[in-house]
Scaffold this motif. Structure first.
Motif, PDB file in Angstrom:
ATOM      1  N   ARG A   1       0.819  -1.288   0.061  1.00 52.75           N
ATOM      2  CA  ARG A   1       0.085  -0.013  -0.009  1.00 52.75           C
ATOM      3  C   ARG A   1       0.830   1.135  -0.001  1.00 52.75           C
ATOM      4  O   ARG A   1       1.910   1.331   0.771  1.00 52.75           O
ATOM      5  CB  ARG A   1      -1.020   0.108   1.316  1.00 52.75           C
ATOM      6  CG  ARG A   1      -1.796  -1.136   1.476  1.00 52.75           C
ATOM      7  CD  ARG A   1      -2.736  -1.614   0.365  1.00 52.75           C
ATOM      8  NE  ARG A   1      -3.369  -0.452  -0.530  1.00 52.75           N
ATOM      9  CZ  ARG A   1      -4.218  -0.774  -1.408  1.00 52.75           C
ATOM     10  NH1 ARG A   1      -3.970  -1.968  -2.113  1.00 52.75           N
ATOM     11  NH2 ARG A   1      -4.939   0.213  -2.139  1.00 52.75           N
ATOM     12  N   TYR A   2       0.327   2.270  -0.556  1.00 56.38           N
ATOM     13  CA  TYR A   2       1.108   3.402  -0.777  1.00 56.38           C
ATOM     14  C   TYR A   2       0.711   4.133   0.543  1.00 56.38           C
ATOM     15  O   TYR A   2      -0.390   4.506   0.772  1.00 56.38           O
ATOM     16  CB  TYR A   2       0.656   4.251  -2.162  1.00 56.38           C
ATOM     17  CG  TYR A   2       1.749   5.716  -2.354  1.00 56.38           C
ATOM     18  CD1 TYR A   2       3.013   5.799  -1.653  1.00 56.38           C
ATOM     19  CD2 TYR A   2       0.845   6.444  -2.878  1.00 56.38           C
ATOM     20  CE1 TYR A   2       3.562   6.881  -2.101  1.00 56.38           C
ATOM     21  CE2 TYR A   2       1.785   7.879  -3.216  1.00 56.38           C
ATOM     22  CZ  TYR A   2       3.013   8.020  -2.700  1.00 56.38           C
ATOM     23  OH  TYR A   2       3.688   9.158  -2.882  1.00 56.38           O
ATOM     24  N   TRP A   3       1.906   4.517   1.295  1.00 54.76           N
ATOM     25  CA  TRP A   3       1.598   5.332   2.713  1.00 54.76           C
ATOM     26  C   TRP A   3       0.878   6.632   2.479  1.00 54.76           C
ATOM     27  O   TRP A   3       0.211   7.043   3.252  1.00 54.76           O
ATOM     28  CB  TRP A   3       2.978   5.439   3.372  1.00 54.76           C
ATOM     29  CG  TRP A   3       3.941   6.245   2.657  1.00 54.76           C
ATOM     30  CD1 TRP A   3       4.858   5.914   1.698  1.00 54.76           C
ATOM     31  CD2 TRP A   3       4.094   7.620   2.655  1.00 54.76           C
ATOM     32  NE1 TRP A   3       5.424   7.088   1.224  1.00 54.76           N
ATOM     33  CE2 TRP A   3       4.954   8.076   1.753  1.00 54.76           C
ATOM     34  CE3 TRP A   3       3.506   8.715   3.604  1.00 54.76           C
ATOM     35  CZ2 TRP A   3       5.470   9.547   1.799  1.00 54.76           C
ATOM     36  CZ3 TRP A   3       3.958  10.045   3.497  1.00 54.76           C
ATOM     37  CH2 TRP A   3       5.119  10.460   2.527  1.00 54.76           C
ATOM     38  N   LYS A   4       1.179   7.234   1.320  1.00 54.76           N
ATOM     39  CA  LYS A   4       1.036   8.647   1.294  1.00 54.76           C
ATOM     40  C   LYS A   4      -0.628   8.600   0.619  1.00 54.76           C
ATOM     41  O   LYS A   4      -1.405   9.628   1.372  1.00 54.76           O
ATOM     42  CB  LYS A   4       1.892   9.400   0.067  1.00 54.76           C
ATOM     43  CG  LYS A   4       1.654  10.947   0.090  1.00 54.76           C
ATOM     44  CD  LYS A   4       2.450  11.524  -0.865  1.00 54.76           C
ATOM     45  CE  LYS A   4       2.682  12.983  -0.889  1.00 54.76           C
ATOM     46  NZ  LYS A   4       3.569  13.559  -1.768  1.00 54.76           N
ATOM     47  N   PHE A   5      -0.890   7.704   0.179  1.00 53.98           N
ATOM     48  CA  PHE A   5      -2.411   7.671  -0.516  1.00 53.98           C
ATOM     49  C   PHE A   5      -2.849   6.401  -0.205  1.00 53.98           C
ATOM     50  O   PHE A   5      -2.635   5.467  -1.438  1.00 53.98           O
ATOM     51  CB  PHE A   5      -2.482   8.176  -1.972  1.00 53.98           C
ATOM     52  CG  PHE A   5      -2.249   9.551  -2.136  1.00 53.98           C
ATOM     53  CD1 PHE A   5      -3.022  10.540  -1.770  1.00 53.98           C
ATOM     54  CD2 PHE A   5      -1.220  10.007  -2.805  1.00 53.98           C
ATOM     55  CE1 PHE A   5      -2.851  11.857  -1.910  1.00 53.98           C
ATOM     56  CE2 PHE A   5      -0.609  11.312  -2.955  1.00 53.98           C
ATOM     57  CZ  PHE A   5      -1.657  12.251  -2.466  1.00 53.98           C
ATOM     58  N   PRO A   6      -3.420   5.881   0.856  1.00 59.55           N
ATOM     59  CA  PRO A   6      -3.601   4.423   0.774  1.00 59.55           C
ATOM     60  C   PRO A   6      -4.630   3.746  -0.084  1.00 59.55           C
ATOM     61  O   PRO A   6      -4.908   2.467  -0.234  1.00 59.55           O
ATOM     62  CB  PRO A   6      -4.289   4.343   2.371  1.00 59.55           C
ATOM     63  CG  PRO A   6      -4.119   5.799   2.875  1.00 59.55           C
ATOM     64  CD  PRO A   6      -3.742   6.634   1.821  1.00 59.55           C
ATOM     65  N   GLU A   7      -5.457   4.644  -0.716  1.00 56.19           N
ATOM     66  CA  GLU A   7      -6.365   4.075  -1.726  1.00 56.19           C
ATOM     67  C   GLU A   7      -5.566   3.462  -2.899  1.00 56.19           C
ATOM     68  O   GLU A   7      -5.960   2.694  -3.848  1.00 56.19           O
ATOM     69  CB  GLU A   7      -7.223   4.773  -2.309  1.00 56.19           C
ATOM     70  CG  GLU A   7      -6.715   6.028  -3.046  1.00 56.19           C
ATOM     71  CD  GLU A   7      -6.143   7.377  -2.180  1.00 56.19           C
ATOM     72  OE1 GLU A   7      -6.008   8.488  -2.632  1.00 56.19           O
ATOM     73  OE2 GLU A   7      -6.089   7.219  -0.935  1.00 56.19           O
ATOM     74  N   LEU A   8      -4.169   3.759  -3.007  1.00 52.26           N
ATOM     75  CA  LEU A   8      -3.310   3.104  -4.367  1.00 52.26           C
ATOM     76  C   LEU A   8      -2.305   2.234  -3.660  1.00 52.26           C
ATOM     77  O   LEU A   8      -1.973   2.002  -2.336  1.00 52.26           O
ATOM     78  CB  LEU A   8      -2.390   4.305  -4.666  1.00 52.26           C
ATOM     79  CG  LEU A   8      -3.185   5.551  -5.327  1.00 52.26           C
ATOM     80  CD1 LEU A   8      -2.303   6.903  -5.736  1.00 52.26           C
ATOM     81  CD2 LEU A   8      -3.678   4.932  -6.557  1.00 52.26           C
ATOM     82  N   ALA A   9      -1.747   1.369  -4.455  1.00 56.65           N
ATOM     83  CA  ALA A   9      -0.819   0.351  -4.033  1.00 56.65           C
ATOM     84  C   ALA A   9       0.382   0.755  -4.938  1.00 56.65           C
ATOM     85  O   ALA A   9       0.397   1.028  -6.266  1.00 56.65           O
ATOM     86  CB  ALA A   9      -1.307  -0.872  -4.382  1.00 56.65           C
ATOM     87  N   GLU A  10       1.529   0.603  -4.206  1.00 55.17           N
ATOM     88  CA  GLU A  10       2.839   0.529  -5.072  1.00 55.17           C
ATOM     89  C   GLU A  10       3.122  -0.648  -5.721  1.00 55.17           C
ATOM     90  O   GLU A  10       3.560  -1.478  -4.707  1.00 55.17           O
ATOM     91  CB  GLU A  10       3.858   1.224  -4.394  1.00 55.17           C
ATOM     92  CG  GLU A  10       5.196   1.318  -5.147  1.00 55.17           C
ATOM     93  CD  GLU A  10       6.357   1.976  -4.050  1.00 55.17           C
ATOM     94  OE1 GLU A  10       7.423   2.123  -4.917  1.00 55.17           O
ATOM     95  OE2 GLU A  10       6.186   2.292  -3.111  1.00 55.17           O
ATOM     96  N   LEU A  11       3.530  -0.580  -6.856  1.00 55.71           N
ATOM     97  CA  LEU A  11       3.771  -2.065  -7.587  1.00 55.71           C
ATOM     98  C   LEU A  11       5.071  -1.852  -8.498  1.00 55.71           C
ATOM     99  O   LEU A  11       5.417  -0.878  -8.953  1.00 55.71           O
ATOM    100  CB  LEU A  11       2.884  -2.713  -8.690  1.00 55.71           C
ATOM    101  CG  LEU A  11       1.273  -2.459  -8.356  1.00 55.71           C
ATOM    102  CD1 LEU A  11       0.516  -2.495  -9.608  1.00 55.71           C
ATOM    103  CD2 LEU A  11       0.813  -3.208  -7.260  1.00 55.71           C
ATOM    104  N   ARG A  12       5.894  -2.745  -7.897  1.00 56.47           N
ATOM    105  CA  ARG A  12       7.414  -2.743  -8.836  1.00 56.47           C
ATOM    106  C   ARG A  12       7.332  -4.122  -9.258  1.00 56.47           C
ATOM    107  O   ARG A  12       7.086  -5.086  -8.802  1.00 56.47           O
ATOM    108  CB  ARG A  12       8.578  -2.547  -7.641  1.00 56.47           C
ATOM    109  CG  ARG A  12       8.331  -1.153  -7.046  1.00 56.47           C
ATOM    110  CD  ARG A  12       9.859  -1.306  -6.080  1.00 56.47           C
ATOM    111  NE  ARG A  12       9.519   0.049  -5.595  1.00 56.47           N
ATOM    112  CZ  ARG A  12      10.364   1.219  -5.508  1.00 56.47           C
ATOM    113  NH1 ARG A  12      11.139   1.041  -6.476  1.00 56.47           N
ATOM    114  NH2 ARG A  12      10.145   2.073  -5.008  1.00 56.47           N
ATOM    115  N   PHE A  13       7.959  -3.902 -10.750  1.00 58.47           N
ATOM    116  CA  PHE A  13       8.139  -5.081 -11.528  1.00 58.47           C
ATOM    117  C   PHE A  13       9.170  -4.964 -12.462  1.00 58.47           C
ATOM    118  O   PHE A  13       9.556  -3.947 -12.791  1.00 58.47           O
ATOM    119  CB  PHE A  13       6.743  -5.533 -12.176  1.00 58.47           C
ATOM    120  CG  PHE A  13       6.016  -4.484 -12.731  1.00 58.47           C
ATOM    121  CD1 PHE A  13       6.179  -4.197 -14.100  1.00 58.47           C
ATOM    122  CD2 PHE A  13       5.163  -3.686 -12.025  1.00 58.47           C
ATOM    123  CE1 PHE A  13       5.428  -3.297 -14.809  1.00 58.47           C
ATOM    124  CE2 PHE A  13       4.519  -2.558 -12.615  1.00 58.47           C
ATOM    125  CZ  PHE A  13       4.497  -2.197 -13.747  1.00 58.47           C
TER     126      PHE A  13
END
Length: 134
Positions: free
Chosen positions: A41-53
């Motif tokens: 989860r993106y700490w700044k905007f919890p409605e978003l997820a941070e994905l790395r691929f």
């Protein structure tokens, strides 16, 4: 040698399975298998997820690497802001597409997407980034 494209994405997804579907759709557009490196989860905007691929690239010259990367990136989003490292022995290119500056995405749910292409070995990047943050 430019072996991979590293991607970072912020997307509206509820869980890891939804994140995998977003990455699978990007892989279909790129016609490559993609490996998810992380999901959180993106700490700044919890409605978003941070994905790395990561996706394969396998180009030997900077010109070929940039062209191949952009050809794929344009299938996923447009427009892109591009930057590159200054003159030197190593080559690195980055691109960012963001919905808040007018980018549109071919995969639903993506808000922001970045790619990084470099001829530095992956281990060297980790060491360099650790030195910067210390």
């Amino acid at each position: 040698m430019f072996e991979t494209i590293r991607w970072r994405c912020y997307a509206h997804v509820g869980d890891r399975r939804a994140a995998e579907r977003v990455v699978d759709r990007i892989g279909e557009l790129l016609s490559h298998s993609i490996e998810i490196a992380s999901y959180e989860r993106y700490w700044k905007f919890p409605e978003l997820a941070e994905l790395r691929f990561v996706s394969p690239l396998c180009c030997s010259t900077p010109e070929d690497a940039l062209l191949a990367t952009l050809q794929g990136a344009w299938k996923v989003a447009t427009p892109w802001s591009l930057s590159g490292a200054g003159p030197g022995v190593r080559h690195e290119f980055e691109g960012i597409a963001s919905s808040n500056v007018g980018a549109s995405f071919s995969v639903a749910g993506i808000e922001w997407l970045e790619f990084t292409v470099t001829d530095r070995p992956e281990g060297a990047l980790r060491t360099e980034r650790a030195d910067i943050h210390e």
